[in-house]
Scaffold this motif. Sequence first.
Motif, PDB file in Angstrom:
ATOM      1  N   ALA A 214      -8.689  11.669   5.640  1.00 30.09           N
ATOM      2  CA  ALA A 214      -9.679  12.553   5.015  1.00 30.09           C
ATOM      3  C   ALA A 214      -9.146  13.937   4.668  1.00 30.09           C
ATOM      4  CB  ALA A 214     -10.915  12.662   5.911  1.00 30.09           C
ATOM      5  N   PRO A 215      -8.349  14.595   5.509  1.00 32.18           N
ATOM      6  CA  PRO A 215      -7.863  15.937   5.122  1.00 32.18           C
ATOM      7  C   PRO A 215      -7.022  15.934   3.855  1.00 32.18           C
ATOM      8  CG  PRO A 215      -7.551  15.574   7.477  1.00 32.18           C
ATOM      9  CD  PRO A 215      -7.934  14.263   6.885  1.00 32.18           C
ATOM     10  N   TYR A 216      -6.326  14.823   3.583  1.00 36.16           N
ATOM     11  CA  TYR A 216      -5.489  14.748   2.392  1.00 36.16           C
ATOM     12  C   TYR A 216      -6.279  14.345   1.150  1.00 36.16           C
ATOM     13  CZ  TYR A 216      -1.620  14.812   5.751  1.00 36.16           C
ATOM     14  OH  TYR A 216      -0.753  15.155   6.751  1.00 36.16           O
ATOM     15  N   ARG A 217      -7.430  13.696   1.339  1.00 38.77           N
ATOM     16  CA  ARG A 217      -8.196  13.257   0.176  1.00 38.77           C
ATOM     17  C   ARG A 217      -8.826  14.417  -0.588  1.00 38.77           C
ATOM     18  NH1 ARG A 217      -9.969   8.892   3.584  1.00 38.77           N
ATOM     19  NH2 ARG A 217     -12.043   9.809   3.799  1.00 38.77           N
ATOM     20  N   GLN A 218      -8.931  15.584   0.052  1.00 40.49           N
ATOM     21  CA  GLN A 218      -9.426  16.755  -0.658  1.00 40.49           C
ATOM     22  C   GLN A 218      -8.329  17.255  -1.595  1.00 40.49           C
ATOM     23  OE1 GLN A 218     -12.635  17.614  -0.121  1.00 40.49           O
ATOM     24  NE2 GLN A 218     -12.686  15.922   1.350  1.00 40.49           N
ATOM     25  N   GLY A 219      -8.509  17.054  -2.901  1.00 33.69           N
ATOM     26  CA  GLY A 219      -7.488  17.439  -3.868  1.00 33.69           C
ATOM     27  C   GLY A 219      -6.556  16.315  -4.243  1.00 33.69           C
ATOM     28  N   ALA A 220      -6.861  15.067  -3.853  1.00 36.63           N
ATOM     29  CA  ALA A 220      -6.002  13.928  -4.175  1.00 36.63           C
ATOM     30  C   ALA A 220      -6.272  13.434  -5.589  1.00 36.63           C
ATOM     31  CB  ALA A 220      -6.219  12.801  -3.166  1.00 36.63           C
ATOM     32  N   CYS A 221      -5.332  12.652  -6.123  1.00 36.05           N
ATOM     33  CA  CYS A 221      -5.475  12.074  -7.459  1.00 36.05           C
ATOM     34  C   CYS A 221      -4.656  10.798  -7.546  1.00 36.05           C
ATOM     35  CB  CYS A 221      -5.038  13.071  -8.540  1.00 36.05           C
ATOM     36  SG  CYS A 221      -3.289  13.516  -8.466  1.00 36.05           S
ATOM     37  N   PHE A 222      -4.974   9.977  -8.550  1.00 32.39           N
ATOM     38  CA  PHE A 222      -4.182   8.793  -8.854  1.00 32.39           C
ATOM     39  C   PHE A 222      -3.072   9.177  -9.829  1.00 32.39           C
ATOM     40  CE2 PHE A 222      -8.117   6.722  -7.508  1.00 32.39           C
ATOM     41  CZ  PHE A 222      -7.658   5.616  -6.806  1.00 32.39           C
ATOM     42  N   VAL A 223      -1.925   8.500  -9.712  1.00 36.02           N
ATOM     43  CA  VAL A 223      -0.817   8.675 -10.653  1.00 36.02           C
ATOM     44  C   VAL A 223      -0.358   7.290 -11.096  1.00 36.02           C
ATOM     45  CG1 VAL A 223       1.513   9.559 -11.018  1.00 36.02           C
ATOM     46  CG2 VAL A 223      -0.088  10.843  -9.586  1.00 36.02           C
ATOM     47  N   SER A 276       3.493   0.720  -8.740  1.00 35.25           N
ATOM     48  CA  SER A 276       2.982   1.181 -10.031  1.00 35.25           C
ATOM     49  C   SER A 276       1.796   2.112  -9.927  1.00 35.25           C
ATOM     50  CB  SER A 276       2.605  -0.019 -10.911  1.00 35.25           C
ATOM     51  OG  SER A 276       3.724  -0.853 -11.115  1.00 35.25           O
ATOM     52  N   VAL A 277       1.179   2.211  -8.770  1.00 34.40           N
ATOM     53  CA  VAL A 277       0.019   3.092  -8.586  1.00 34.40           C
ATOM     54  C   VAL A 277       0.265   3.947  -7.351  1.00 34.40           C
ATOM     55  CG1 VAL A 277      -2.467   3.242  -8.191  1.00 34.40           C
ATOM     56  CG2 VAL A 277      -1.546   1.423  -9.645  1.00 34.40           C
ATOM     57  N   ALA A 278       0.125   5.244  -7.520  1.00 32.96           N
ATOM     58  CA  ALA A 278       0.231   6.168  -6.383  1.00 32.96           C
ATOM     59  C   ALA A 278      -1.084   6.919  -6.251  1.00 32.96           C
ATOM     60  CB  ALA A 278       1.382   7.151  -6.585  1.00 32.96           C
ATOM     61  N   PHE A 279      -1.445   7.222  -5.029  1.00 32.83           N
ATOM     62  CA  PHE A 279      -2.651   8.010  -4.754  1.00 32.83           C
ATOM     63  C   PHE A 279      -2.323   8.970  -3.629  1.00 32.83           C
ATOM     64  CE2 PHE A 279      -6.565   8.760  -2.310  1.00 32.83           C
ATOM     65  CZ  PHE A 279      -7.352   9.330  -3.310  1.00 32.83           C
ATOM     66  N   GLY A 280      -2.614  10.244  -3.843  1.00 36.83           N
ATOM     67  CA  GLY A 280      -2.328  11.199  -2.780  1.00 36.83           C
ATOM     68  C   GLY A 280      -2.578  12.625  -3.197  1.00 36.83           C
ATOM     69  N   ASN A 281      -2.367  13.495  -2.254  1.00 38.86           N
ATOM     70  CA  ASN A 281      -2.459  14.931  -2.483  1.00 38.86           C
ATOM     71  C   ASN A 281      -1.033  15.436  -2.692  1.00 38.86           C
ATOM     72  OD1 ASN A 281      -2.702  17.771  -2.246  1.00 38.86           O
ATOM     73  ND2 ASN A 281      -4.538  17.541  -0.991  1.00 38.86           N
ATOM     74  N   PHE A 282      -0.611  15.512  -3.939  1.00 45.42           N
ATOM     75  CA  PHE A 282       0.762  15.870  -4.239  1.00 45.42           C
ATOM     76  C   PHE A 282       1.051  17.337  -3.957  1.00 45.42           C
ATOM     77  CE2 PHE A 282       0.428  11.843  -6.237  1.00 45.42           C
ATOM     78  CZ  PHE A 282       1.707  11.339  -6.348  1.00 45.42           C
ATOM     79  N   ARG A 283       0.019  18.169  -3.900  1.00 46.38           N
ATOM     80  CA  ARG A 283       0.229  19.570  -3.550  1.00 46.38           C
ATOM     81  C   ARG A 283       0.737  19.690  -2.119  1.00 46.38           C
ATOM     82  NH1 ARG A 283       0.078  22.746  -7.751  1.00 46.38           N
ATOM     83  NH2 ARG A 283      -1.907  21.829  -8.360  1.00 46.38           N
ATOM     84  N   LEU A 284       0.312  18.777  -1.272  1.00 49.01           N
ATOM     85  CA  LEU A 284       0.771  18.759   0.115  1.00 49.01           C
ATOM     86  C   LEU A 284       1.915  17.778   0.336  1.00 49.01           C
ATOM     87  CD1 LEU A 284      -2.704  18.762   1.936  1.00 49.01           C
ATOM     88  CD2 LEU A 284      -1.229  20.721   1.441  1.00 49.01           C
ATOM     89  N   GLY A 285       2.119  16.868  -0.600  1.00 51.12           N
ATOM     90  CA  GLY A 285       3.081  15.800  -0.365  1.00 51.12           C
ATOM     91  C   GLY A 285       4.421  15.948  -1.046  1.00 51.12           C
ATOM     92  N   ASN A 321       5.847  15.610   2.750  1.00 49.29           N
ATOM     93  CA  ASN A 321       4.897  15.039   3.710  1.00 49.29           C
ATOM     94  C   ASN A 321       4.526  13.646   3.228  1.00 49.29           C
ATOM     95  OD1 ASN A 321       2.870  14.355   5.479  1.00 49.29           O
ATOM     96  ND2 ASN A 321       1.668  16.211   5.183  1.00 49.29           N
ATOM     97  N   ALA A 322       5.150  12.635   3.818  1.00 49.24           N
ATOM     98  CA  ALA A 322       4.938  11.256   3.367  1.00 49.24           C
ATOM     99  C   ALA A 322       3.549  10.751   3.699  1.00 49.24           C
ATOM    100  CB  ALA A 322       5.997  10.339   4.001  1.00 49.24           C
ATOM    101  N   GLU A 323       2.832  11.407   4.604  1.00 49.42           N
ATOM    102  CA  GLU A 323       1.472  10.983   4.919  1.00 49.42           C
ATOM    103  C   GLU A 323       0.495  11.339   3.812  1.00 49.42           C
ATOM    104  OE1 GLU A 323       0.125  12.410   8.639  1.00 49.42           O
ATOM    105  OE2 GLU A 323       1.625  11.331   9.827  1.00 49.42           O
ATOM    106  N   ALA A 324       0.862  12.268   2.938  1.00 48.36           N
ATOM    107  CA  ALA A 324      -0.054  12.751   1.914  1.00 48.36           C
ATOM    108  C   ALA A 324      -0.023  11.918   0.642  1.00 48.36           C
ATOM    109  CB  ALA A 324       0.260  14.208   1.581  1.00 48.36           C
ATOM    110  N   ILE A 325       0.877  10.932   0.542  1.00 45.69           N
ATOM    111  CA  ILE A 325       0.990  10.101  -0.646  1.00 45.69           C
ATOM    112  C   ILE A 325       1.049   8.636  -0.226  1.00 45.69           C
ATOM    113  CG2 ILE A 325       2.344   9.569  -2.715  1.00 45.69           C
ATOM    114  CD1 ILE A 325       3.550  12.366  -2.553  1.00 45.69           C
ATOM    115  N   LYS A 326       0.225   7.792  -0.857  1.00 47.30           N
ATOM    116  CA  LYS A 326       0.238   6.346  -0.638  1.00 47.30           C
ATOM    117  C   LYS A 326       0.536   5.660  -1.972  1.00 47.30           C
ATOM    118  CE  LYS A 326      -1.420   7.013   3.570  1.00 47.30           C
ATOM    119  NZ  LYS A 326      -0.677   6.731   4.808  1.00 47.30           N
ATOM    120  N   VAL A 327       1.127   4.484  -1.904  1.00 42.31           N
ATOM    121  CA  VAL A 327       1.438   3.739  -3.119  1.00 42.31           C
ATOM    122  C   VAL A 327       0.937   2.302  -2.974  1.00 42.31           C
ATOM    123  CG1 VAL A 327       3.434   5.114  -3.802  1.00 42.31           C
ATOM    124  CG2 VAL A 327       3.746   3.199  -2.216  1.00 42.31           C
ATOM    125  N   MET A 328       0.657   1.681  -4.127  1.00 40.82           N
ATOM    126  CA  MET A 328       0.282   0.271  -4.136  1.00 40.82           C
ATOM    127  C   MET A 328       1.488  -0.545  -4.597  1.00 40.82           C
ATOM    128  SD  MET A 328      -2.868  -1.717  -6.033  1.00 40.82           S
ATOM    129  CE  MET A 328      -4.031  -1.151  -4.770  1.00 40.82           C
TER     130      MET A 328
END
Length: 333
Positions: A214-223, A276-285, A321-328
């Motif tokens: 949840a703390p990382y989802r504030q400001g997250a986006c899909f890439v 092919s799909v990334a989701f995360g808070n890149f400002r923190l990641g 910060n690898a916890e701030a970015i997830k990939v599919m």
Amino acid sequence: MDVVERPALDGARANDRDMGFGQFVRTGTVMEMKAFTGVTGAEGGYAVPREIDAAIDRLLVSTSPIRSIANVVKVGSAGYRKLVTSGGTPSGWATEAGARPTTASPVFQEIAPPSGELYANPSASQAMLDDAAFDVEEWLAGEIAAEFARAEGQAFVNGNGVNRPKGFLTGPVTAEADAVRAFGTMQYLASGAAGDFAANPDARLIDLVHSLRAPYRQGACFVMNAATLARIRKFKTADGAFVWQPGLSQAQPQTLLGYPVVEAEDMPDIAANSLSVAFGNFRLGYLIAERSETAILRDPYSNKPFVSFYANKRIGGAVMNAEAIKVMKFSAS
């Protein structure tokens, strides 16, 4: 006798574009400058004036998507380091008069983003530069920004870290959760099928969103790239509603599951085992470290009658910060 000051004729007006940096670009005339190598001006390049450097940065933000969402820091040397704590400081409960034993200390990890020299070397004929109607500064900024955006956009996603930034997709990935995987390793979620989405693809995207704490989802986006986005925009939920929601105004971004989507053409197409799909808070990641100035050297001698403008900038990047970015990962598991 009163003297009346008459306005100058059009042909006698001073052309502001022939002053300062514009005069240097057209003719190489000496102007106020800073030594690039720290020795003498003749042996190095000259720092671009503040106005044109700002123009280059604006163009980079608009055309280099990862730069617009990452953490960009200005550095003065190539030896930039950043400390990150892994885990927190443990605490405990005690009675009013009970002993307070020593708790463990936080663990520090050092992040050193690999960097390299990003350069562009556009040319123009001297006849073009002599044309007073030609906006030299705008042309130069556009040429440099286009080349820099293409190169750094690729490096921030897929760079190998050798004389260039290390892309966020080139590091180690695992299916392990945040609490158990090694520092610097990113977590992936499987799509459920090799090279494709499994049944209920919207549910897989929801799982990807909520794998990010949840703390990382504030400001997250899909890439993702345009081809992947075109497929996802057609997905519907069980009740027939599109998971893609168009923005209600130009200022409001279009969203996927409530989060904005950034198109990055350097993201891979959907294929077997692709990320092919990334989701995360890149400002923190993701961290981008760059020199604050772009250096430029005017070369009218090497390729006459063309004038070359060699521009370069030292830039680095890495996941901080690898916890701030997830990939599919498009695989069965």
